[in-house]
Design a protein around this motif. Structure first.
Motif, PDB file in Angstrom:
ATOM      1  N   GLU A  31      42.763  39.929  35.923  1.00 55.41           N
ATOM      2  CA  GLU A  31      41.571  39.810  36.749  1.00 55.41           C
ATOM      3  C   GLU A  31      41.354  38.370  37.181  1.00 55.41           C
ATOM      4  O   GLU A  31      41.583  37.445  36.412  1.00 55.41           O
ATOM      5  CB  GLU A  31      40.339  40.288  35.980  1.00 55.41           C
ATOM      6  CG  GLU A  31      40.409  41.722  35.556  1.00 55.41           C
ATOM      7  CD  GLU A  31      39.207  42.157  34.732  1.00 55.41           C
ATOM      8  OE1 GLU A  31      38.417  41.296  34.309  1.00 55.41           O
ATOM      9  OE2 GLU A  31      39.072  43.367  34.518  1.00 55.41           O
TER      10      GLU A  31
ATOM     11  N   LYS B  39      38.158  36.326  39.024  1.00 60.77           N
ATOM     12  CA  LYS B  39      36.803  36.316  39.564  1.00 60.77           C
ATOM     13  C   LYS B  39      36.398  34.867  39.794  1.00 60.77           C
ATOM     14  O   LYS B  39      36.142  34.125  38.856  1.00 60.77           O
ATOM     15  CB  LYS B  39      35.820  36.958  38.588  1.00 60.77           C
ATOM     16  CG  LYS B  39      36.083  38.409  38.305  1.00 60.77           C
ATOM     17  CD  LYS B  39      35.098  38.937  37.288  1.00 60.77           C
ATOM     18  CE  LYS B  39      35.458  40.354  36.902  1.00 60.77           C
ATOM     19  NZ  LYS B  39      34.603  40.884  35.847  1.00 60.77           N
TER      20      LYS B  39
ATOM     21  N   THR C 292      35.214  35.930  45.050  1.00 57.73           N
ATOM     22  CA  THR C 292      36.503  36.609  45.042  1.00 57.73           C
ATOM     23  C   THR C 292      36.607  37.451  43.773  1.00 57.73           C
ATOM     24  O   THR C 292      36.284  36.989  42.695  1.00 57.73           O
ATOM     25  CB  THR C 292      37.662  35.593  45.053  1.00 57.73           C
ATOM     26  OG1 THR C 292      37.545  34.790  46.208  1.00 57.73           O
ATOM     27  CG2 THR C 292      38.996  36.287  45.057  1.00 57.73           C
ATOM     28  N   HIS C 293      37.037  38.690  43.940  1.00 60.65           N
ATOM     29  CA  HIS C 293      37.238  39.561  42.785  1.00 60.65           C
ATOM     30  C   HIS C 293      38.519  40.351  43.006  1.00 60.65           C
ATOM     31  O   HIS C 293      38.562  41.270  43.814  1.00 60.65           O
ATOM     32  CB  HIS C 293      36.052  40.505  42.595  1.00 60.65           C
ATOM     33  CG  HIS C 293      36.212  41.425  41.431  1.00 60.65           C
ATOM     34  ND1 HIS C 293      36.103  40.998  40.128  1.00 60.65           N
ATOM     35  CD2 HIS C 293      36.491  42.744  41.365  1.00 60.65           C
ATOM     36  CE1 HIS C 293      36.305  42.020  39.323  1.00 60.65           C
ATOM     37  NE2 HIS C 293      36.550  43.089  40.052  1.00 60.65           N
ATOM     38  N   LYS C 294      39.584  39.963  42.298  1.00 59.64           N
ATOM     39  CA  LYS C 294      40.867  40.657  42.385  1.00 59.64           C
ATOM     40  C   LYS C 294      41.200  41.229  41.019  1.00 59.64           C
ATOM     41  O   LYS C 294      41.040  40.562  40.005  1.00 59.64           O
ATOM     42  CB  LYS C 294      41.979  39.696  42.794  1.00 59.64           C
ATOM     43  CG  LYS C 294      41.871  39.165  44.192  1.00 59.64           C
ATOM     44  CD  LYS C 294      43.064  38.292  44.493  1.00 59.64           C
ATOM     45  CE  LYS C 294      42.981  37.743  45.893  1.00 59.64           C
ATOM     46  NZ  LYS C 294      44.129  36.876  46.199  1.00 59.64           N
ATOM     47  N   THR C 295      41.669  42.462  41.014  1.00 63.30           N
ATOM     48  CA  THR C 295      42.051  43.111  39.765  1.00 63.30           C
ATOM     49  C   THR C 295      43.332  43.903  39.966  1.00 63.30           C
ATOM     50  O   THR C 295      43.428  44.706  40.888  1.00 63.30           O
ATOM     51  CB  THR C 295      40.950  44.071  39.274  1.00 63.30           C
ATOM     52  OG1 THR C 295      39.742  43.347  39.117  1.00 63.30           O
ATOM     53  CG2 THR C 295      41.320  44.691  37.946  1.00 63.30           C
TER      54      THR C 295
END
Length: 95
Positions: A24, A26, A30-33
């Motif tokens: 993850e 954050k 920006t929030h990528k998982t």
């Protein structure tokens, strides 16, 4: 969700939950998982990049989680102790 282990890597955080493994990121909007459930994981590998030396280095490793097909999650630059713990947790969930 219950977090079993959360450790820093160069791609964000390697997070091990009770039902999946995720990388993850954050940061400021920006929030990528990227995640993979245990049902799709086939194995895990820890490659040591830098040895653990008392008072000088905690040790660095790369954790690679392999999935069905050609899928894989890679978490580079994880401390060696956390990498070993992650490997133990994932292997215990696979059995």
């Amino acid at each position: 969700m219950d977090i079993l282990l959360k450790t820093r890597c160069t791609k964000g955080f390697l997070v091990i939950y009770r039902d999946k493994v995720a990388i993850e990121l954050k940061v400021l909007g920006t929030h990528k998982t990227n995640s993979m459930p245990y049902s799709r994981i086939t194995g895990v590998e820890v490659n040591t990049t830098m040895a653990k030396i008392p008072l000088l280095s905690k040790g660095i490793a790369t954790v690679t989680i392999f999935g069905q097909g050609d899928q894989k999650l890679e978490a580079p630059f994880v401390t060696l102790d956390d990498a070993k713990k992650a490997e133990e947790l994932i292997n215990s969930k696979l059995q």
